[in-house]
Write an enzyme that holds these catalytic residues in place. Structure first.
Site, PDB file in Angstrom:
ATOM      1  N   GLU A  83      36.926  35.310  41.901  1.00 28.21           N
ATOM      2  CA  GLU A  83      36.854  36.705  42.356  1.00 28.21           C
ATOM      3  C   GLU A  83      35.632  37.417  41.794  1.00 28.21           C
ATOM      4  OE1 GLU A  83      39.413  40.858  42.099  1.00 28.21           O
ATOM      5  OE2 GLU A  83      40.488  38.948  42.019  1.00 28.21           O
ATOM      6  N   LYS A 261      48.379  42.954  37.492  1.00 28.33           N
ATOM      7  CA  LYS A 261      47.465  41.973  38.084  1.00 28.33           C
ATOM      8  C   LYS A 261      46.087  42.125  37.467  1.00 28.33           C
ATOM      9  CE  LYS A 261      44.553  40.129  41.318  1.00 28.33           C
ATOM     10  NZ  LYS A 261      43.102  40.337  41.480  1.00 28.33           N
ATOM     11  N   ASP A 277      48.959  26.090  31.682  1.00 22.97           N
ATOM     12  CA  ASP A 277      49.828  26.371  32.823  1.00 22.97           C
ATOM     13  C   ASP A 277      49.868  27.888  33.057  1.00 22.97           C
ATOM     14  OD1 ASP A 277      51.786  26.616  34.744  1.00 22.97           O
ATOM     15  OD2 ASP A 277      53.217  25.294  33.753  1.00 22.97           O
ATOM     16  N   HIS A 374      32.795  47.212  42.510  1.00 23.25           N
ATOM     17  CA  HIS A 374      33.254  45.949  43.088  1.00 23.25           C
ATOM     18  C   HIS A 374      32.423  45.579  44.308  1.00 23.25           C
ATOM     19  CE1 HIS A 374      36.088  42.732  43.998  1.00 23.25           C
ATOM     20  NE2 HIS A 374      35.998  43.115  45.261  1.00 23.25           N
TER      21      HIS A 374
END
Length: 430
Positions: A83, A261, A277, A374
């Site tokens: 990202e 998130k 993991d 962004h």
């Protein structure tokens, strides 16, 4: 080499120069640099042992977050992520924290992972609990005989806990035995599963009840990571804006999900880079976020005048030995770059990075907004997607930045249009 010299214009350097500086700082040899370039990063022969039906490998960009000083130690943080803006944002925020004189401190709280042995329909709860409590020490000894190597390293089963639960279907009680195990520096999933399966028969014999599932829990609230940032002499408007953004997440689960998130934007790429993991960690963090009965943010930011205090606290069961963490060549290098000595070290770095990533997002949201920064970084992806070649990329990115400033948005179709115009201007006779 000083850390400041290493980082000077780091993001503007050619790839080879970035690798040269990295090699000097982390004492990497030429073979290790080749691995970072993708040469034998994951040989097919190795991949065949990781999963089934291997048809290839999937390369992922690996970058480093810069400017971090955690618990007084300068550290480069490898992050495997696709990202745009994640590494840029967290590095920029870490640089800002340095400039502000802010400190990042961390702690590892607890060392035990949890295995669960379930008795789904207990017939004699009092009798089962009495027998389990009377034989608890014997059960711990029995458990540790299953993992003698772990015990030899100072780990092993340390405690048993017994929980009685009302069945959701109303059909009586469920009894759950929690097997609390110190996995040392391993993630410990396979170890704890072996222990739980190994205790099944003796527990059935002691309780005269039928055991159901024997499996680890990913909600490891007995193995937590904590990080704290204190920023002094911050303007009150910015401090209050970040506090208000946190209040939004505390009030509304829809916002809390996106808030968390953003925290995981900082944590997951480190877990991927080190062969951990990340799905297990995410499951544990999201489960922990619901502990109050409503989904909550896993960070907290509060303003005290011109001082802003941020804290992260969540389960982080990670490993530095065993499995992919040691077998994957790039994962080994990622730990070396960070100077990791233990699983606790890795968990604390993850906690700090998640907190700083969260700060960067909240600071942007409460001031200039998230889109501006962004989209500026996303311009590079759009330029590639539009079909620009190596010579055209710098000019197209520059034109996209100019378009973003005037039009407030850019898209792939706009990038293609600008590229066509640039190519036409090159071909025109004037």
């Amino acid at each position: 080499m000083r850390f400041e010299d290493l980082l000077e214009n780091f993001h503007r350097l050619p790839f080879e120069e970035r690798q040269t500086r990295l090699a000097q700082w982390c004492d990497l040899d030429p073979q290790e640099l080749q691995i970072l370039k993708g040469v034998n990063a994951l040989p097919i022969e190795t991949a065949e042992h990781f999963i089934e039906n291997v048809i290839g490998v999937f390369p992922m960009p690996l970058g480093v977050a810069t400017y971090f000083q955690i618990d007084g130690r300068d550290v480069l943080i490898p992050m495997a992520v696709e990202e745009t803006s994640i590494i840029a944002a967290v590095s920029s925020t870490a640089k800002w924290l340095r400039k502000m004189g802010a400190k990042i401190t961390t702690e590892a709280r607890g060392r035990l992972i949890i295995g669960q042995i379930q008795i789904p329909r207990v017939n004699n709860l009092d009798g089962a609990l009495k027998s389990l409590n009377e034989h608890k020490l014997e059960l711990i000894v029995e458990a540790n005989q299953i993992v003698p190597g772990l015990v030899a390293r100072g780990g092993g089963v340390k405690e048993l806990q017994f929980r009685s639960l009302d069945r959701e279907d109303g059909q009586g009680k469920m009894l759950v035995i929690h097997v609390m195990c110190d996995p040392c520096d391993a993630m410990g999933a396979n170890l704890i599963n072996q222990v739980c399966e190994g205790l099944k028969g003796v527990i059935e014999e002691l309780t005269e009840e039928k055991v159901g599932l024997c499996i680890l829990s990913n909600l490891v609230d007995s193995k937590m990571a904590y990080a704290k940032v204190v920023i002094e002499n911050l303007d009150e408007e910015t401090a209050l804006g970040i506090q208000e953004a946190t209040q939004f997440a505390k009030t509304d689960a829809y916002r809390a999900a996106t808030h968390n998130k953003g925290v995981l934007n900082g944590i997951d790429p480190i877990l991927i880079a080190t062969g951990n993991d990340w799905r297990a960690v995410e499951a544990g963090i999201h489960a922990y976020a619901t502990r109050s009965g409503s989904y909550q943010p896993i960070t907290d930011w509060r303003a005290e005048g011109t001082t802003l205090i941020g804290e992260f606290l969540a389960p982080l069961a990670v490993g530095t030995v065993g499995g992919v963490t040691m077998l994957h060549p790039t994962a080994r290098l990622a730990s070396k770059i960070m100077g990791i000595q233990s699983a606790d070290d890795l968990a604390r770095i993850c906690a700090a990075t998640g907190l700083v990533q969260n700060l960067g997002a909240l600071k942007a949201l409460s001031t200039v907004g998230i889109v501006k920064g962004h989209m500026r970084l996303h311009a590079a992806n759009l330029a590639l997607a539009a079909g620009a070649n190596e010579k055209e990329l710098p000019r197209l990115k520059s034109e996209l930045a100019r378009a973003l400033a005037t039009e407030k948005r850019i898209s792939l179709s706009r990038a293609k249009q600008i590229l066509d115009e640039l190519r036409s201007s090159v071909l025109s006779p004037h």
